[in-house]
Design an enzyme around this catalytic site. Sequence first.
Site, short mmCIF file in Angstrom:
data_model
loop_
_atom_site.label_atom_id
_atom_site.label_comp_id
_atom_site.label_asym_id
_atom_site.label_seq_id
_atom_site.Cartn_x
_atom_site.Cartn_y
_atom_site.Cartn_z
N GLU A 95 -0.39 -2.17 5.19
CA GLU A 95 0.52 -2.10 6.33
C GLU A 95 0.41 -0.75 7.03
OE1 GLU A 95 3.75 -0.96 8.72
OE2 GLU A 95 3.50 -0.07 6.74
N ASP A 125 0.80 -1.22 0.00
CA ASP A 125 0.00 0.00 0.00
C ASP A 125 0.83 1.27 0.00
OD1 ASP A 125 0.78 -0.89 2.57
OD2 ASP A 125 -0.75 0.34 3.54
#
Length: 402
Positions: free
Chosen positions: A149, A91
């Site tokens: 994350e 991400d």
Amino acid sequence: INKEYYFRHRYRMSVKIKKEIKKIENDIIGYRRNFHQYPELSFKEFKTADTICNHLDTFGISYEKEVGKTGVVAELKFGPGPTIALRADMDALPIHEDSKLSFRSLNDGVMHACGHDGHMAILLGVAQALSTNIKLKKGTVRFIFQPAEEGLGGARYMIKDGCLKGVDEIYGLHLWNYQRYGEVGVKTGPVMASADLFDIEVMGKGGHGATPQGTVDPIVVASNLITQLQTIVSRNTNPLESTVISIGKISGGHNFNVISDHVNMSGTTRSYTESNQKMIKKRMKEIIDGVSKSFGAKITLKYKDGYPPTVNDEFSTKKVLDAATSIVGEGAKSPYLSMGGEDFSYYLQKRPGCFFFIGSAPNEKELLSTPHHCSHFNIDERSLLVGSSVFLKLVENSFSLG
């Protein structure tokens, strides 16, 4: 050669990139730049996952999509033996990129400002090398491409969906702009802190600023509370154990001559041990209760448990250190530690493993010139080759080539 030049370039001089990785250098850098141009936020990594799967198809590696919502898990089985997992996060962050890179983000307001684009490229490079150039005689390598994350704990969703089933050891890395190219930070024990969040509301009794008698001033209460909370770090924590309590936001008041009714505060706590993580939460509640009674204010605490500390296994760390030393020589050293959090910690609660750092600072003179989570974040792309080489060497050492 002068001493300054030697000091600044000695690690670069000793870097030995694996030949299988050097052969696909342009591919790895290309993967990173493509990911960088098309960043996606947590749990929205749909195109990112499709891109990963397209590459895995090219490598002839089987995989499963939509693991942990938007994650991808792939596997190469060479024969009987243990299974080693390698993880990369996917991400990006909600940051507008302010750089002049030719491959800067094309998604307005979203940017890979922490290095996850590089982590995916590193892992794809390892998968490519293992599928085309290296034939191990035993063992299984699992590739975990994990979403979310950055604060949402994507690792927990991956674990829930079975990404660790059959895994014996797990390893992860982070490109690290606090260290130079040619350095690999490796350390046993805690390497990233727990990361909890909290909101505090102080409710007093407002009135006129010229007649404070009869009021309960929440700004005065909040000021005392902030000071007392800091004693948890200075007086309740072993000085040899790092902890942090930071108030990042405070708001209250209406006008210069008005005593307000309430004040709101938000902050974070960090620690390297779970015992300190629990202690901080307990002491915050006790201190808030005491301040509330002493001032006659009502104070509420909303505390959210975040990521636990990231704690490396001793044996696994030794394996990473051996692999890193073969790639960067004396550049394998203790990492530049921070109180940042990392959801790789959830994997390490379930399996032995190691989380380590690949020096990637693009400016050797000023290590903090491009810090993580800034709008002009960038890396020294040679660090991608170091990361792939260390991962590959780790796998080779684990599964004898024979």
